[in-house]
Design a protein around this motif. Structure first.
Motif, PDB file in Angstrom:
ATOM      1  N   LEU A   1       0.839  -1.193   0.000  1.00 15.12           N
ATOM      2  CA  LEU A   1       0.000   0.000   0.000  1.00 15.12           C
ATOM      3  C   LEU A   1       0.875   1.244   0.000  1.00 15.12           C
ATOM      4  O   LEU A   1       1.896   1.302   0.694  1.00 15.12           O
ATOM      5  N   GLU A   2       0.473   2.234  -0.768  1.00  9.84           N
ATOM      6  CA  GLU A   2       1.234   3.476  -0.854  1.00  9.84           C
ATOM      7  C   GLU A   2       0.711   4.496   0.155  1.00  9.84           C
ATOM      8  O   GLU A   2      -0.480   4.537   0.451  1.00  9.84           O
ATOM      9  N   GLY A   3       1.614   5.313   0.665  1.00 11.24           N
ATOM     10  CA  GLY A   3       1.218   6.344   1.617  1.00 11.24           C
ATOM     11  C   GLY A   3       1.925   6.181   2.947  1.00 11.24           C
ATOM     12  O   GLY A   3       2.630   5.196   3.188  1.00 11.24           O
ATOM     13  N   ASN A   4       1.738   7.133   3.817  1.00  8.86           N
ATOM     14  CA  ASN A   4       2.365   7.117   5.141  1.00  8.86           C
ATOM     15  C   ASN A   4       1.387   6.598   6.183  1.00  8.86           C
ATOM     16  O   ASN A   4       0.285   7.127   6.331  1.00  8.86           O
ATOM     17  N   TYR A   5       1.816   5.567   6.898  1.00  8.48           N
ATOM     18  CA  TYR A   5       0.983   5.020   7.974  1.00  8.48           C
ATOM     19  C   TYR A   5       1.041   5.976   9.171  1.00  8.48           C
ATOM     20  O   TYR A   5       2.077   6.569   9.453  1.00  8.48           O
ATOM     21  N   PRO A   6      -0.076   6.149   9.892  1.00  5.69           N
ATOM     22  CA  PRO A   6      -0.061   7.065  11.051  1.00  5.69           C
ATOM     23  C   PRO A   6       0.983   6.657  12.091  1.00  5.69           C
ATOM     24  O   PRO A   6       1.318   5.481  12.218  1.00  5.69           O
ATOM     25  N   ASP A   7       1.469   7.623  12.831  1.00 10.76           N
ATOM     26  CA  ASP A   7       2.414   7.361  13.914  1.00 10.76           C
ATOM     27  C   ASP A   7       1.640   6.806  15.106  1.00 10.76           C
ATOM     28  O   ASP A   7       1.169   7.550  15.969  1.00 10.76           O
ATOM     29  N   THR A   8       1.508   5.486  15.136  1.00 10.84           N
ATOM     30  CA  THR A   8       0.669   4.854  16.169  1.00 10.84           C
ATOM     31  C   THR A   8       1.388   4.767  17.518  1.00 10.84           C
ATOM     32  O   THR A   8       0.733   4.579  18.544  1.00 10.84           O
ATOM     33  N   GLY A   9       2.709   4.899  17.530  1.00 11.31           N
ATOM     34  CA  GLY A   9       3.449   4.789  18.785  1.00 11.31           C
ATOM     35  C   GLY A   9       2.998   5.796  19.824  1.00 11.31           C
ATOM     36  O   GLY A   9       2.943   5.486  21.021  1.00 11.31           O
ATOM     37  N   ARG A  10       2.628   6.979  19.380  1.00 10.44           N
ATOM     38  CA  ARG A  10       2.232   8.029  20.333  1.00 10.44           C
ATOM     39  C   ARG A  10       0.836   7.786  20.904  1.00 10.44           C
ATOM     40  O   ARG A  10       0.423   8.450  21.866  1.00 10.44           O
ATOM     41  N   LEU A  11       0.080   6.840  20.321  1.00 14.00           N
ATOM     42  CA  LEU A  11      -1.278   6.570  20.803  1.00 14.00           C
ATOM     43  C   LEU A  11      -1.287   5.692  22.046  1.00 14.00           C
ATOM     44  O   LEU A  11      -2.269   5.664  22.786  1.00 14.00           O
TER      45      LEU A  11
END
Length: 375
Positions: free
Chosen positions: A242-252
């Motif tokens: 998949l193309e695109g930037n995955y959200p920064d889930t670490g901060r969640l």
């Protein structure tokens, strides 16, 4: 091209590549299965716009009892061909390529002649850089998929969330999935100096897990510009990325909590299952958890159907009293991924996401669920 072999072995390979074949495609030849007979054995390929699967049934496979008379290649309409093989009357079949791209299939007294397409017109699979590969334990990868893929989004409005985010750096492999309401993250150490940051479609990973045969101990994972390949001894499984930037889930993921409870994951899952019997019938699919130092109560209220309440068994509870509401389906999926382990659930407040982790400290696996606000 002519070969005689056991029907069951042939059918098993066909069913594997069929996972990658779609009846709806803008490229007509991709509704077919590519069949190549060589000195190695029988190569089968199925493909669509997302995944491609190539398998090899080796000529010396004891179960197949293959007898090769001549080599060749053809593409046959997958749906009809697989049904023909499934319904042949005898244990063995003979498969022969004749003139005009036709194939004769015989088994016992049954004989089929089906039209094929020139294999030269079938799209070529990507060429892999053999120096950029990661070796993984097959069971570990399958478990990693099962622990994360259920949390992907089913909404195509944010395509990047329909995949699982894989990050490899400094010998640590992280897999994360989220649909913005819940999150599942699994980390494990791997023996590799490679690094990558990719998102693999969840549907591809589900088909990969189904395609991996029992007894396959290891596989190799290789990455190209927009493709990933999972390679076992007798199967190549390609998926687009998949193309695109995955959200920064670490901060969640929070790191401080006010309430903590330890449960048997299996027992809690069964209680959630019971509570959801009523919540599913109501307009709001919600159950409530009430925690204090003396007991923990799970309840569900559906004005249309009725009310359920159950006092839960637990190993330990600490912290502030709390009442929190959540979607029971999210909790059931999360608990299923833990199996029969003991789990620790940590809460901040009734409106902040809560986490689930194994009680065992040697497993780096965390899930996060967003509660439902109730008045």
């Amino acid at each position: 091209m002519k070969v005689t072999l056991k029907r069951t072995s042939f059918l098993q390979e066909l069913q594997t590549v069929q996972r990658a074949i779609s009846g709806k495609t803008t490229i007509p030849i991709l509704t077919g299965v590519k069949i190549v007979l060589s000195n190695e054995g029988l190569h089968l390929t199925g493909s669509n716009t997302d995944i491609s699967i190539e398998t090899l049934l080796p000529k010396d496979d004891e179960k197949a009892q293959m007898v090769i008379e001549s080599n060749g290649a053809i593409v046959l309409q997958a749906r009809f061909f697989i049904e023909i093989i499934r319904r042949l009357p005898e244990e063995f079949l003979t498969f022969e390529l004749m003139d005009n791209q036709q194939v004769k299939i015989t088994s016992g007294k049954a004989e089929f002649v089906v039209n094929g397409l020139d294999a030269e017109n079938y799209p070529h699979l990507p060429v892999i850089d053999s120096g950029n590969q990661l070796e993984l334990d097959t069971q570990v990868l399958t478990q990693l998929i099962n622990e994360t893929v259920f949390a992907i989004s089913s909404q195509e409005s944010r395509p990047i969330l329909t995949g699982v985010h894989f990050i490899l750096e400094n010998g640590n492999l992280t897999a994360v999935a989220t649909d913005s309401h819940r999150l599942s993250q699994r980390k494990l150490a791997v023996d590799s100096s490679l690094s990558f940051n990719i998102v693999i479609p969840g549907k591809s990973l589900v088909e990969l897990a189904r395609s991996l045969q029992d007894g396959t101990e290891t596989l190799e994972m290789a990455i190209m510009e927009n493709q990933v390949l999972f390679k076992t001894e007798n199967m190549y499984f390609y998926s687009r990325l998949l193309e695109g930037n995955y959200p920064d889930t670490g901060r969640l993921i929070p790191n401080s909590f006010n309430t903590e409870a330890t449960f048997s994951g299996q027992a809690l899952g069964q209680a959630i299952e019971r509570a959801s019997l009523l919540s599913h019938e109501g307009r709001n699919n919600i159950v409530k958890l009430a925690i204090n130092n003396e007991h923990i109560v799970l309840s569900g209220n559906s004005p249309e159907v009725g009310y359920v309440e159950e006092e839960l068994s637990y190993q330990k509870v600490t912290g502030d009293p709390l009442e929190i509401s959540f979607n029971p389906d999210y909790m059931k999926d999360a608990l299923r991924a833990f199996g029969d382990q003991e789990i620790v659930i940590r809460f901040i407040s009734p409106i902040r996401p809560f986490t689930l982790e194994p009680a065992a400290e040697n497993v780096d696996f965390i899930q996060l669920i967003t509660p439902v606000r109730t008045n």
